[in-house]
Design a protein around this motif. Structure first.
Motif, mmCIF file in Angstrom:
data_model
loop_
_atom_site.group_PDB
_atom_site.id
_atom_site.type_symbol
_atom_site.label_atom_id
_atom_site.label_comp_id
_atom_site.label_asym_id
_atom_site.label_seq_id
_atom_site.Cartn_x
_atom_site.Cartn_y
_atom_site.Cartn_z
ATOM 1 N N THR A 2 45.484 65.999 85.565
ATOM 2 C CA THR A 2 45.732 65.483 86.901
ATOM 3 C C THR A 2 45.514 63.975 86.890
ATOM 4 N N GLU A 3 45.978 63.302 87.936
ATOM 5 C CA GLU A 3 45.769 61.857 88.003
ATOM 6 C C GLU A 3 44.276 61.520 88.052
ATOM 7 N N ASP A 4 43.490 62.307 88.766
ATOM 8 C CA ASP A 4 42.048 62.052 88.816
ATOM 9 C C ASP A 4 41.414 62.224 87.437
ATOM 10 N N GLN A 5 41.878 63.206 86.670
ATOM 11 C CA GLN A 5 41.354 63.378 85.308
ATOM 12 C C GLN A 5 41.744 62.207 84.413
ATOM 13 N N ARG A 6 42.943 61.681 84.598
ATOM 14 C CA ARG A 6 43.349 60.505 83.825
ATOM 15 C C ARG A 6 42.464 59.309 84.174
ATOM 16 N N ILE A 7 42.207 59.120 85.446
ATOM 17 C CA ILE A 7 41.320 58.033 85.870
ATOM 18 C C ILE A 7 39.938 58.216 85.269
ATOM 19 N N GLY A 8 39.460 59.445 85.232
ATOM 20 C CA GLY A 8 38.142 59.708 84.658
ATOM 21 C C GLY A 8 38.041 59.319 83.195
ATOM 22 N N GLN A 9 39.153 59.417 82.468
ATOM 23 C CA GLN A 9 39.137 59.041 81.054
ATOM 24 C C GLN A 9 38.907 57.545 80.856
ATOM 25 N N LEU A 10 39.028 56.773 81.909
ATOM 26 C CA LEU A 10 38.871 55.321 81.818
ATOM 27 C C LEU A 10 37.421 54.878 81.909
ATOM 28 N N PHE A 11 36.468 55.826 81.919
ATOM 29 C CA PHE A 11 35.068 55.466 82.151
ATOM 30 C C PHE A 11 34.145 55.932 81.034
ATOM 31 N N LEU A 12 33.228 55.036 80.691
ATOM 32 C CA LEU A 12 32.080 55.318 79.819
ATOM 33 C C LEU A 12 30.832 55.166 80.678
ATOM 34 N N LEU A 13 30.246 56.276 81.070
ATOM 35 C CA LEU A 13 29.144 56.280 82.023
ATOM 36 C C LEU A 13 27.800 56.278 81.316
ATOM 37 N N THR A 30 32.699 65.335 89.674
ATOM 38 C CA THR A 30 33.438 64.847 90.839
ATOM 39 C C THR A 30 34.536 63.883 90.455
ATOM 40 N N TYR A 31 34.210 62.949 89.554
ATOM 41 C CA TYR A 31 35.159 61.881 89.208
ATOM 42 C C TYR A 31 35.794 62.070 87.821
ATOM 43 N N HIS A 32 35.419 63.153 87.143
ATOM 44 C CA HIS A 32 36.058 63.517 85.868
ATOM 45 C C HIS A 32 35.822 62.486 84.766
ATOM 46 N N PHE A 33 34.678 61.800 84.824
ATOM 47 C CA PHE A 33 34.387 60.793 83.804
ATOM 48 C C PHE A 33 34.409 61.428 82.417
ATOM 49 N N GLY A 34 35.066 60.741 81.467
ATOM 50 C CA GLY A 34 35.353 61.357 80.194
ATOM 51 C C GLY A 34 34.524 60.907 79.019
ATOM 52 N N SER A 35 33.645 59.917 79.220
ATOM 53 C CA SER A 35 32.807 59.427 78.126
ATOM 54 C C SER A 35 31.470 58.976 78.686
ATOM 55 N N VAL A 36 30.434 58.999 77.831
ATOM 56 C CA VAL A 36 29.086 58.609 78.249
ATOM 57 C C VAL A 36 28.450 57.769 77.149
ATOM 58 N N TRP A 37 27.331 57.115 77.505
ATOM 59 C CA TRP A 37 26.604 56.361 76.475
ATOM 60 C C TRP A 37 25.112 56.364 76.745
ATOM 61 N N PHE A 38 24.356 56.307 75.653
ATOM 62 C CA PHE A 38 22.897 56.220 75.713
ATOM 63 C C PHE A 38 22.519 54.760 75.964
ATOM 64 N N VAL A 39 21.753 54.536 77.031
ATOM 65 C CA VAL A 39 21.520 53.159 77.479
ATOM 66 C C VAL A 39 20.159 52.597 77.088
ATOM 67 N N GLU A 40 19.237 53.443 76.657
ATOM 68 C CA GLU A 40 17.869 52.997 76.404
ATOM 69 C C GLU A 40 17.613 52.764 74.916
ATOM 70 N N GLN A 41 16.461 52.154 74.625
ATOM 71 C CA GLN A 41 15.930 52.081 73.270
ATOM 72 C C GLN A 41 15.040 53.316 73.084
#
Length: 336
Positions: A2-13, A30-41
């Motif tokens: 879906t278009e919302d899923q495509r938009i979600g692929q544009l994010f690294l949360l 909710t927003y279909h975010f497709g990538s994540v990252w570890f932010v801490e040390q």
């Protein structure tokens, strides 16, 4: 998708406290975010990181991501910028020390560090640094030189060693992100903590751009764009919002990644909607956001603009396709 899923692929949360909390889970669903990252040390070790990464991958469902799995990223450059340590992770030397090793040996070592990441469920490394810090200026260069993040003080040395690191990671199945285009080696302030960082030296045909061009020629899958302003390329916009800067890397068909557009001082005076739309319009593909609230706002703004602007929707779809192609390369899309 879906278009919302495509938009979600544009994010690294970003994962707050390096955990998959309720806020992150709700945002992904909710927003279909497709990538994540570890932010801490983190010193928790590979097993702890793997548990979080595995929990993230369970969210790669038909409804959320059309079954496309997640890029799970970390800043694993070495030295002071090694996000993940503890049992299961080697202590990685800083880039300047890595540059004292011959490139073939460095590639072998980077492959080992990459295998450790993969065993922990991490498949994307925000590295290597491709910025060139002029000799004798390390102490004045807060983001790179002062932290010993650069692979040397001339373009050829940086290229040889950064590409060896990149190829070693690729040997282990880890995607990489060359950064920070078009270079933070000649600035004073660190864009993570300082607004209005300016480079008044670098030009569009600068010899210091060679490591980026060399990395692109060598197959780097992603290039991260800086949050500084480059007076001699585009004096009006930060690089991350500048079509002129983006065009300097013509010939790159991979994924153009932002530096953090969520919680960075450099963009604090710009509303999240304008950050996202400005980056995509300039030619960017993958938005990094350390925190949830700006990411949610950016996704909402992208969807609203795409619903009324056919040209912008086409740009969104193009960016999503670039991200998904990268995921195919690294085994995150399974066809059935």
């Amino acid at each position: 998708m879906t278009e919302d899923q495509r938009i979600g692929q544009l994010f690294l949360l970003g994962l707050a406290n390096d955990q998959l909390g309720a806020a992150e889970t709700n945002a992904i669903r909710t927003y279909h975010f497709g990538s994540v990252w570890f932010v801490e040390q983190s010193t928790a070790g590979a097993d702890a990181v793997r548990r979080v990464a595995d929990a993230v991958q369970t969210l790669a469902t038909v409804d959320t991501t059309a079954n496309v799995r997640f890029f799970v990223a970390a800043n694993q450059e070495g030295g002071i910028i090694q996000s993940l340590s503890g049992p299961g992770f080697s202590t990685i030397p800083n880039a300047l020390d890595q540059s004292t090793v011959d490139p073939l040996t460095l590639r072998v070592r980077a492959a080992q560090w990459g295998r450790e990441l993969l065993a922990a469920g991490v498949n994307l490394n925000f590295a290597p640094v491709l910025d060139v810090v002029p000799v004798g200026t390390d102490a004045q260069n807060a983001p790179i030189g002062a932290l010993r993040r650069g692979y040397g003080h001339d373009p050829a040395t940086v290229s040889a060693h950064a590409i060896a690191f990149m190829k070693g990671m690729a040997d282990a199945g880890i995607a990489t992100t060359g950064k920070h285009f078009p270079g933070l080696g000649r600035v004073t302030g660190n864009t993570d903590f300082t607004a209005a960082v300016v480079d008044d030296v670098t030009t569009s045909d600068d010899p210091y751009l060679a490591p980026f061009r060399d990395a692109i020629a060598a197959g780097v899958p992603m290039v991260m764009v800086a949050l500084a302003k480059y007076q001699k390329i585009d004096a009006t916009e930060l690089a991350v919002f500048s079509p002129t800067v983006m065009r300097v890397s013509l010939g790159f068909n991979g994924v153009v990644v932002s530096d953090d557009l969520g919680a960075t001082v450099a963009v604090a005076n710009i509303v999240p909607a304008d950050r996202a739309i400005g980056f995509l319009t300039a030619g960017g593909d993958l938005i990094v956001s350390k925190t949830v609230a700006p990411a949610n706002a950016m996704a909402t703004a992208i969807a609203a603009r795409a619903s009324i602007d056919a040209a912008f929707k086409a740009r969104v779809d193009d960016a999503a396709l670039r991200v998904v192609r990268a995921k195919i390369t690294f085994g995150l899309v399974r066809c059935s």
